[in-house]
Design a protein around this motif. Structure first.
Motif, PDB file in Angstrom:
ATOM      1  N   LEU A  70      55.926  52.634  29.233  1.00  0.00           N
ATOM      2  CA  LEU A  70      55.147  53.249  28.164  1.00  0.00           C
ATOM      3  C   LEU A  70      54.393  54.496  28.623  1.00  0.00           C
ATOM      4  O   LEU A  70      53.724  55.145  27.822  1.00  0.00           O
ATOM      5  CB  LEU A  70      54.146  52.229  27.598  1.00  0.00           C
ATOM      6  CG  LEU A  70      54.746  50.988  26.920  1.00  0.00           C
ATOM      7  CD1 LEU A  70      53.640  50.045  26.458  1.00  0.00           C
ATOM      8  CD2 LEU A  70      55.640  51.377  25.751  1.00  0.00           C
ATOM      9  N   GLY A  71      54.487  54.799  29.916  1.00  0.00           N
ATOM     10  CA  GLY A  71      53.835  55.997  30.430  1.00  0.00           C
ATOM     11  C   GLY A  71      52.336  55.878  30.582  1.00  0.00           C
ATOM     12  O   GLY A  71      51.607  56.872  30.464  1.00  0.00           O
ATOM     13  N   VAL A  72      51.850  54.656  30.827  1.00  0.00           N
ATOM     14  CA  VAL A  72      50.411  54.456  31.037  1.00  0.00           C
ATOM     15  C   VAL A  72      50.153  54.040  32.479  1.00  0.00           C
ATOM     16  O   VAL A  72      51.035  53.504  33.157  1.00  0.00           O
ATOM     17  CB  VAL A  72      49.825  53.406  30.066  1.00  0.00           C
ATOM     18  CG1 VAL A  72      50.077  53.810  28.628  1.00  0.00           C
ATOM     19  CG2 VAL A  72      50.403  52.024  30.334  1.00  0.00           C
ATOM     20  N   GLU A  73      48.945  54.269  32.933  1.00  0.00           N
ATOM     21  CA  GLU A  73      48.556  53.907  34.299  1.00  0.00           C
ATOM     22  C   GLU A  73      47.879  52.547  34.287  1.00  0.00           C
ATOM     23  O   GLU A  73      46.927  52.325  33.531  1.00  0.00           O
ATOM     24  CB  GLU A  73      47.597  54.966  34.855  1.00  0.00           C
ATOM     25  CG  GLU A  73      47.108  54.679  36.266  1.00  0.00           C
ATOM     26  CD  GLU A  73      46.072  55.683  36.733  1.00  0.00           C
ATOM     27  OE1 GLU A  73      45.332  55.365  37.685  1.00  0.00           O
ATOM     28  OE2 GLU A  73      45.992  56.777  36.136  1.00  0.00           O
ATOM     29  N   LEU A  74      48.357  51.614  35.112  1.00  0.00           N
ATOM     30  CA  LEU A  74      47.804  50.260  35.154  1.00  0.00           C
ATOM     31  C   LEU A  74      47.269  49.949  36.542  1.00  0.00           C
ATOM     32  O   LEU A  74      47.983  50.086  37.541  1.00  0.00           O
ATOM     33  CB  LEU A  74      48.872  49.229  34.774  1.00  0.00           C
ATOM     34  CG  LEU A  74      48.482  47.755  34.946  1.00  0.00           C
ATOM     35  CD1 LEU A  74      47.359  47.382  33.981  1.00  0.00           C
ATOM     36  CD2 LEU A  74      49.683  46.837  34.731  1.00  0.00           C
ATOM     37  N   LYS A  75      46.002  49.504  36.602  1.00  0.00           N
ATOM     38  CA  LYS A  75      45.400  49.046  37.856  1.00  0.00           C
ATOM     39  C   LYS A  75      45.292  47.523  37.798  1.00  0.00           C
ATOM     40  O   LYS A  75      44.749  46.970  36.849  1.00  0.00           O
ATOM     41  CB  LYS A  75      44.021  49.665  38.047  1.00  0.00           C
ATOM     42  CG  LYS A  75      43.305  49.244  39.312  1.00  0.00           C
ATOM     43  CD  LYS A  75      43.992  49.756  40.570  1.00  0.00           C
ATOM     44  CE  LYS A  75      43.267  49.292  41.842  1.00  0.00           C
ATOM     45  NZ  LYS A  75      41.920  49.881  41.979  1.00  0.00           N
ATOM     46  N   VAL A  76      45.837  46.842  38.830  1.00  0.00           N
ATOM     47  CA  VAL A  76      45.853  45.379  38.874  1.00  0.00           C
ATOM     48  C   VAL A  76      44.777  44.876  39.836  1.00  0.00           C
ATOM     49  O   VAL A  76      44.681  45.344  40.974  1.00  0.00           O
ATOM     50  CB  VAL A  76      47.237  44.862  39.311  1.00  0.00           C
ATOM     51  CG1 VAL A  76      47.235  43.336  39.394  1.00  0.00           C
ATOM     52  CG2 VAL A  76      48.320  45.341  38.342  1.00  0.00           C
ATOM     53  N   TYR A  77      43.989  43.903  39.370  1.00  0.00           N
ATOM     54  CA  TYR A  77      42.923  43.321  40.183  1.00  0.00           C
ATOM     55  C   TYR A  77      43.172  41.826  40.403  1.00  0.00           C
ATOM     56  O   TYR A  77      43.571  41.109  39.484  1.00  0.00           O
ATOM     57  CB  TYR A  77      41.572  43.480  39.495  1.00  0.00           C
ATOM     58  CG  TYR A  77      41.088  44.906  39.375  1.00  0.00           C
ATOM     59  CD1 TYR A  77      40.188  45.442  40.294  1.00  0.00           C
ATOM     60  CD2 TYR A  77      41.509  45.723  38.318  1.00  0.00           C
ATOM     61  CE1 TYR A  77      39.731  46.754  40.169  1.00  0.00           C
ATOM     62  CE2 TYR A  77      41.058  47.027  38.188  1.00  0.00           C
ATOM     63  CZ  TYR A  77      40.169  47.532  39.118  1.00  0.00           C
ATOM     64  OH  TYR A  77      39.725  48.824  38.998  1.00  0.00           O
ATOM     65  N   ASP A  78      42.893  41.342  41.611  1.00  0.00           N
ATOM     66  CA  ASP A  78      43.001  39.928  41.965  1.00  0.00           C
ATOM     67  C   ASP A  78      41.626  39.296  41.831  1.00  0.00           C
ATOM     68  O   ASP A  78      40.704  39.612  42.593  1.00  0.00           O
ATOM     69  CB  ASP A  78      43.519  39.799  43.398  1.00  0.00           C
ATOM     70  CG  ASP A  78      43.714  38.351  43.838  1.00  0.00           C
ATOM     71  OD1 ASP A  78      43.316  37.434  43.090  1.00  0.00           O
ATOM     72  OD2 ASP A  78      44.266  38.137  44.931  1.00  0.00           O
ATOM     73  N   GLY A  79      41.473  38.378  40.878  1.00  0.00           N
ATOM     74  CA  GLY A  79      40.186  37.714  40.654  1.00  0.00           C
ATOM     75  C   GLY A  79      39.827  36.680  41.688  1.00  0.00           C
ATOM     76  O   GLY A  79      38.680  36.210  41.740  1.00  0.00           O
ATOM     77  N   ASN A  80      40.802  36.278  42.508  1.00  0.00           N
ATOM     78  CA  ASN A  80      40.556  35.347  43.617  1.00  0.00           C
ATOM     79  C   ASN A  80      39.861  34.056  43.166  1.00  0.00           C
ATOM     80  O   ASN A  80      38.957  33.548  43.841  1.00  0.00           O
ATOM     81  CB  ASN A  80      39.734  36.043  44.716  1.00  0.00           C
ATOM     82  CG  ASN A  80      39.853  35.339  46.051  1.00  0.00           C
ATOM     83  OD1 ASN A  80      40.873  34.717  46.354  1.00  0.00           O
ATOM     84  ND2 ASN A  80      38.807  35.434  46.859  1.00  0.00           N
ATOM     85  N   TYR A  81      40.272  33.546  42.000  1.00  0.00           N
ATOM     86  CA  TYR A  81      39.754  32.279  41.469  1.00  0.00           C
ATOM     87  C   TYR A  81      38.239  32.293  41.271  1.00  0.00           C
ATOM     88  O   TYR A  81      37.582  31.245  41.363  1.00  0.00           O
ATOM     89  CB  TYR A  81      40.123  31.111  42.393  1.00  0.00           C
ATOM     90  CG  TYR A  81      41.598  30.832  42.500  1.00  0.00           C
ATOM     91  CD1 TYR A  81      42.318  30.285  41.435  1.00  0.00           C
ATOM     92  CD2 TYR A  81      42.288  31.102  43.675  1.00  0.00           C
ATOM     93  CE1 TYR A  81      43.681  30.023  41.542  1.00  0.00           C
ATOM     94  CE2 TYR A  81      43.656  30.846  43.789  1.00  0.00           C
ATOM     95  CZ  TYR A  81      44.335  30.312  42.721  1.00  0.00           C
ATOM     96  OH  TYR A  81      45.679  30.057  42.835  1.00  0.00           O
ATOM     97  N   ASP A  82      37.646  33.450  40.996  1.00  0.00           N
ATOM     98  CA  ASP A  82      36.193  33.558  40.914  1.00  0.00           C
ATOM     99  C   ASP A  82      35.771  34.335  39.664  1.00  0.00           C
ATOM    100  O   ASP A  82      36.006  35.546  39.581  1.00  0.00           O
ATOM    101  CB  ASP A  82      35.669  34.262  42.168  1.00  0.00           C
ATOM    102  CG  ASP A  82      34.153  34.379  42.175  1.00  0.00           C
ATOM    103  OD1 ASP A  82      33.488  33.617  41.437  1.00  0.00           O
ATOM    104  OD2 ASP A  82      33.631  35.250  42.904  1.00  0.00           O
ATOM    105  N   PRO A  83      35.147  33.666  38.689  1.00  0.00           N
ATOM    106  CA  PRO A  83      34.721  34.353  37.463  1.00  0.00           C
ATOM    107  C   PRO A  83      33.785  35.533  37.723  1.00  0.00           C
ATOM    108  O   PRO A  83      33.884  36.571  37.050  1.00  0.00           O
ATOM    109  CB  PRO A  83      34.011  33.249  36.675  1.00  0.00           C
ATOM    110  CG  PRO A  83      34.653  31.988  37.144  1.00  0.00           C
ATOM    111  CD  PRO A  83      34.922  32.216  38.599  1.00  0.00           C
TER     112      PRO A  83
END
Length: 321
Positions: A70-83
């Motif tokens: 779709l031509g968008v920039e996505l940043k992925v974050y790891d929550g590490n099982y922590d709210p």
């Protein structure tokens, strides 16, 4: 002579007009090009409760592929099982200028502030895979976890002929998948009073934790007829403990991860309830981008669970490639 001079002057005027016209056109073209190049690429972010299991990695990979399409920039974050980590990540996305957020919450209640912060910032937020207790979500993409619990429990009931002793291994307590799958399991248990639950405990979606839990139960109970695990990782961990003890107790899980498909094929798991993580990740990005652009989106988008068994496992292995 006068005619000649007049002709020369007229030619000069025409050439000058053409140069002025070309210069103006060139200036306009450069201005439009500059304007086009200054258009910002839509930037979005996704926080996943963890990137330490195959299912969420599969979801993240599909989300990245759809974002690229779709031509968008996505940043992925790891929550590490922590709210609290996920709340902080949402704050970071907002300050970094993300136009939209995808939330895969670790805890249904504890992650509600993620939604509040996005809404306060005027940013659309789409939930995916696990639920959050908030009525402010822009949209939600996932599968009906109560159905998954019903499907796996019914499979075990049929296997045992409606009578036997079982143990239940649950996901992280308080996460929507744990709550709803356990509800589905109970729905089937209520209809089958001759199925006895000897014990139940969380193993936090972890194969190693499930192995430890199962080792304890094998020592505590003389007769365990089946294992109902709320995901594949835990089902596989429990099976490792069973085999190490020299026993053969059937087990079932949810997700349809690669190891589970192989286990079903090799008769090491009774079945797996396939959850389309790739489909969820892709759809979540699509819905969020539509919302950012001002399009109307539905409140929920549901993707069905499917049973993987010995008869159809080859088909699911092809789909997983």
């Amino acid at each position: 002579m006068k005619k000649r001079v007049l002709s020369i002057l007229m030619c000069a005027v025409m050439v000058g007009s053409m140069l002025i016209g070309c210069g103006a056109a060139d200036k306009q073209a450069k201005s439009e090009a500059k304007e086009d190049s200054s258009e910002e690429t839509i930037k979005i972010g996704i926080t996943l409760y963890s990137l330490k299991n195959e299912f969420t990695v599969r979801l993240a990979n599909a989300a990245e592929a759809k974002a690229k399409e779709l031509g968008v920039e996505l940043k992925v974050y790891d929550g590490n099982y922590d709210p609290s980590t996920q709340i902080s990540q949402v704050e970071t996305m907002i300050s970094d200028g993300c136009k939209g957020i995808i939330l895969n919450p670790q805890d249904a209640e504890a992650c509600a502030p993620c939604v509040d912060k996005a809404v306060e910032a005027g940013i659309p937020i789409v939930g995916v895979n696990t639920r959050v207790k908030s009525d402010k979500l822009t949209s939600y993409v996932g599968s009906q976890d109560v159905t998954a619990g019903e499907m796996e429990m019914q499979k075990i009931v049929d296997l045992l002929g409606g009578k036997g002793n079982i143990v239940i291994i649950e996901g992280p307590m308080g996460q929507s998948a744990q709550i709803e799958r356990r509800e589905g399991i109970q729905n089937i248990l209520d209809k089958n009073p001759d199925i006895k639950v000897l014990a139940e405990k969380t193993a936090n979606w972890s194969r190693s934790e499930a192995m430890t839990v199962m080792e304890t139960w094998l020592q505590a109970f003389d007769q365990i007829d089946a294992i109902v695990a709320e995901n594949d990782e835990m089902a596989l961990g429990a099976r490792e403990a069973v085999k190490a003890a020299g026993k053969d107790i059937p087990a079932i899980g949810v997700d349809g991860i690669t190891d589970a498909l192989n286990a079903v094929e090799n008769d090491d798991l009774v079945a797996s309830i396939f959850q389309d993580g790739a489909g969820q990740g892709s759809k979540a990005v699509e819905v969020l981008v539509n919302a950012i652009k001002g399009d109307t989106v539905d409140e929920n988008y549901w993707i069905d669970f499917e049973e993987v068994n010995k008869d159809n496992v080859a088909e699911f292995k092809k789909r997983a490639q």
